[in-house]
Design a protein around this motif. Sequence first.
Motif, PDB file in Angstrom:
ATOM      1  N   PRO A  90       6.533   0.168  -6.115  1.00 21.62           N
ATOM      2  CA  PRO A  90       5.151  -0.301  -6.278  1.00 21.62           C
ATOM      3  C   PRO A  90       4.984  -1.781  -6.569  1.00 21.62           C
ATOM      4  N   ASN A  91       6.069  -2.474  -6.896  1.00 22.29           N
ATOM      5  CA  ASN A  91       5.940  -3.922  -7.000  1.00 22.29           C
ATOM      6  C   ASN A  91       7.268  -4.594  -6.671  1.00 22.29           C
ATOM      7  N   SER A  92       7.294  -5.904  -6.803  1.00 28.13           N
ATOM      8  CA  SER A  92       8.439  -6.690  -6.363  1.00 28.13           C
ATOM      9  C   SER A  92       9.697  -6.436  -7.187  1.00 28.13           C
ATOM     10  N   LEU A  93       9.553  -5.801  -8.345  1.00 25.80           N
ATOM     11  CA  LEU A  93      10.677  -5.607  -9.252  1.00 25.80           C
ATOM     12  C   LEU A  93      11.105  -4.152  -9.389  1.00 25.80           C
ATOM     13  N   HIS A  94      10.218  -3.240  -9.084  1.00 30.87           N
ATOM     14  CA  HIS A  94      10.486  -1.816  -9.343  1.00 30.87           C
ATOM     15  C   HIS A  94      11.051  -1.109  -8.104  1.00 30.87           C
ATOM     16  N   THR A 109       9.939   9.074   3.265  1.00 34.71           N
ATOM     17  CA  THR A 109       9.345   7.806   3.694  1.00 34.71           C
ATOM     18  C   THR A 109       9.304   6.836   2.520  1.00 34.71           C
ATOM     19  N   VAL A 110       9.827   5.634   2.728  1.00 37.00           N
ATOM     20  CA  VAL A 110       9.833   4.609   1.693  1.00 37.00           C
ATOM     21  C   VAL A 110       8.661   3.658   1.908  1.00 37.00           C
ATOM     22  N   LEU A 111       7.817   3.529   0.881  1.00 38.82           N
ATOM     23  CA  LEU A 111       6.692   2.600   0.902  1.00 38.82           C
ATOM     24  C   LEU A 111       6.962   1.507  -0.128  1.00 38.82           C
ATOM     25  N   ALA A 112       6.685   0.258   0.241  1.00 37.39           N
ATOM     26  CA  ALA A 112       6.973  -0.855  -0.663  1.00 37.39           C
ATOM     27  C   ALA A 112       5.986  -1.985  -0.440  1.00 37.39           C
ATOM     28  N   VAL A 113       5.861  -2.830  -1.455  1.00 39.18           N
ATOM     29  CA  VAL A 113       4.989  -3.988  -1.342  1.00 39.18           C
ATOM     30  C   VAL A 113       5.595  -4.992  -0.358  1.00 39.18           C
ATOM     31  N   GLU A 129       4.870  -0.855   4.701  1.00 36.99           N
ATOM     32  CA  GLU A 129       4.459  -1.801   3.667  1.00 36.99           C
ATOM     33  C   GLU A 129       3.090  -1.429   3.120  1.00 36.99           C
ATOM     34  N   LEU A 130       2.914  -1.667   1.832  1.00 33.77           N
ATOM     35  CA  LEU A 130       1.661  -1.368   1.153  1.00 33.77           C
ATOM     36  C   LEU A 130       0.757  -2.593   1.239  1.00 33.77           C
ATOM     37  N   THR A 131      -0.203  -2.535   2.132  1.00 34.61           N
ATOM     38  CA  THR A 131      -1.138  -3.642   2.317  1.00 34.61           C
ATOM     39  C   THR A 131      -2.553  -3.099   2.360  1.00 34.61           C
ATOM     40  N   GLY A 132      -3.514  -3.992   2.172  1.00 36.31           N
ATOM     41  CA  GLY A 132      -4.914  -3.568   2.220  1.00 36.31           C
ATOM     42  C   GLY A 132      -5.270  -2.668   1.054  1.00 36.31           C
ATOM     43  N   GLN A 133      -6.125  -1.701   1.312  1.00 37.49           N
ATOM     44  CA  GLN A 133      -6.606  -0.831   0.232  1.00 37.49           C
ATOM     45  C   GLN A 133      -6.490   0.653   0.566  1.00 37.49           C
ATOM     46  N   GLU A 134      -5.864   0.974   1.691  1.00 42.05           N
ATOM     47  CA  GLU A 134      -5.797   2.379   2.091  1.00 42.05           C
ATOM     48  C   GLU A 134      -4.365   2.894   2.054  1.00 42.05           C
ATOM     49  N   PRO A 138      -5.628   8.823   2.115  1.00 48.07           N
ATOM     50  CA  PRO A 138      -6.908   8.225   1.714  1.00 48.07           C
ATOM     51  C   PRO A 138      -7.878   9.198   1.077  1.00 48.07           C
ATOM     52  N   GLU A 139      -7.723  10.492   1.313  1.00 47.50           N
ATOM     53  CA  GLU A 139      -8.623  11.466   0.713  1.00 47.50           C
ATOM     54  C   GLU A 139      -8.220  11.810  -0.720  1.00 47.50           C
ATOM     55  N   GLU A 140      -7.031  11.369  -1.127  1.00 47.20           N
ATOM     56  CA  GLU A 140      -6.514  11.776  -2.432  1.00 47.20           C
ATOM     57  C   GLU A 140      -6.157  10.615  -3.358  1.00 47.20           C
ATOM     58  N   ILE A 141      -5.645   9.524  -2.779  1.00 48.07           N
ATOM     59  CA  ILE A 141      -5.148   8.414  -3.594  1.00 48.07           C
ATOM     60  C   ILE A 141      -5.686   7.100  -3.055  1.00 48.07           C
ATOM     61  N   ASP A 142      -6.315   6.322  -3.935  1.00 47.27           N
ATOM     62  CA  ASP A 142      -6.777   4.976  -3.606  1.00 47.27           C
ATOM     63  C   ASP A 142      -5.715   3.961  -4.018  1.00 47.27           C
ATOM     64  N   MET A 143      -5.792   2.776  -3.436  1.00 48.36           N
ATOM     65  CA  MET A 143      -4.804   1.746  -3.730  1.00 48.36           C
ATOM     66  C   MET A 143      -5.462   0.377  -3.819  1.00 48.36           C
ATOM     67  N   GLN A 144      -4.893  -0.466  -4.676  1.00 40.64           N
ATOM     68  CA  GLN A 144      -5.320  -1.852  -4.775  1.00 40.64           C
ATOM     69  C   GLN A 144      -4.074  -2.719  -4.910  1.00 40.64           C
ATOM     70  N   VAL A 145      -3.838  -3.613  -3.957  1.00 38.34           N
ATOM     71  CA  VAL A 145      -2.686  -4.509  -4.004  1.00 38.34           C
ATOM     72  C   VAL A 145      -3.097  -5.811  -4.684  1.00 38.34           C
ATOM     73  N   VAL A 146      -2.307  -6.232  -5.655  1.00 34.78           N
ATOM     74  CA  VAL A 146      -2.574  -7.444  -6.424  1.00 34.78           C
ATOM     75  C   VAL A 146      -1.398  -8.400  -6.222  1.00 34.78           C
ATOM     76  N   SER A 147      -1.688  -9.650  -5.866  1.00 36.89           N
ATOM     77  CA  SER A 147      -0.626 -10.616  -5.598  1.00 36.89           C
ATOM     78  C   SER A 147      -0.796 -11.864  -6.452  1.00 36.89           C
ATOM     79  N   GLY A 148       0.310 -12.285  -7.069  1.00 38.27           N
ATOM     80  CA  GLY A 148       0.357 -13.528  -7.818  1.00 38.27           C
ATOM     81  C   GLY A 148       1.457 -14.400  -7.256  1.00 38.27           C
ATOM     82  N   ASP A 149       1.830 -15.459  -7.981  1.00 38.27           N
ATOM     83  CA  ASP A 149       2.868 -16.358  -7.492  1.00 38.27           C
ATOM     84  C   ASP A 149       4.259 -15.720  -7.530  1.00 38.27           C
TER      85      ASP A 149
END
Length: 253
Positions: A90-94, A109-113, A129-134, A138-149
């Motif tokens: 779910p993130n760059s470290l995990h 299936t492997v999903l990653a940022v 890759e986990l991009t966008g918001q879907e 989509p009927e069960e789990i929402d997603m929000q990708v947050v990016s910093g430096d």
Amino acid sequence: MIPYSHSREHNWLEPYEPIDVLKPAAADVWIVDGPEIEFGLGWLKVPFTTRMTVVRLHGGDLVLHSPVRHTAALQTAVEALGPIRYLIAPNSLHYWWLPDWKARLPSATVLAVPGLQKGAKRPVIVDMELTGQETPWPEEIDMQVVSGDVLTEAAFFHRASRTLILTDLIENFEPKRIHGWFYRALMKIGGVIDPDGKAPFDMRLSFFRHQKPLRSAVRRMINWQPERVIISHGRWYEADGVKELKRAFRWVL
């Protein structure tokens, strides 16, 4: 920054025992508390507790979020809930233990940022890759990708149970579980001490140029109206999810 590596034999953080065991968190949601792991920042090795979240989809398939250390017994216990179809970094470290699960579940299936496959210190084969918001669900789990430096993280919201699943955007270490004055002081300086856990100070600085999109992302999470917030490090929030989000992200709201 140096990637996650296996910890010393001595635990600087008291684990959330029992470890490597499924624990119900909500309807069709479980957590597994894992062993301590270290993250290296130059000469400094900082300990972290670990936690995996397991979500069962309507059709019975399982999603493993931020997999903890693999053991045969744990895999057997998880598979008793349903087939493991998805593994999420779910993130760059995990991602550290994800390849171990993939080796035993080659059809998962492997999903990653974005960027993980290139930057990971262990080989990670990413299928999506986990991009966008879907999400793929989509009927069960929402997603929000947050990016910093320095960090990209995908937050997930399981609608049926009103459970928000985060990794490092909030850390919440309990002082009584920190062994040693040095690490206790370090985490206090970082602003990640319970009951006022939040993103570590250095991570907050890394979002300085990204405050507007981060603020929008946090407001979306709040609008989901989560009842509980599961995090990877420290005490998670079993109730009052919206209140905890507003408190933990007050530095950007």
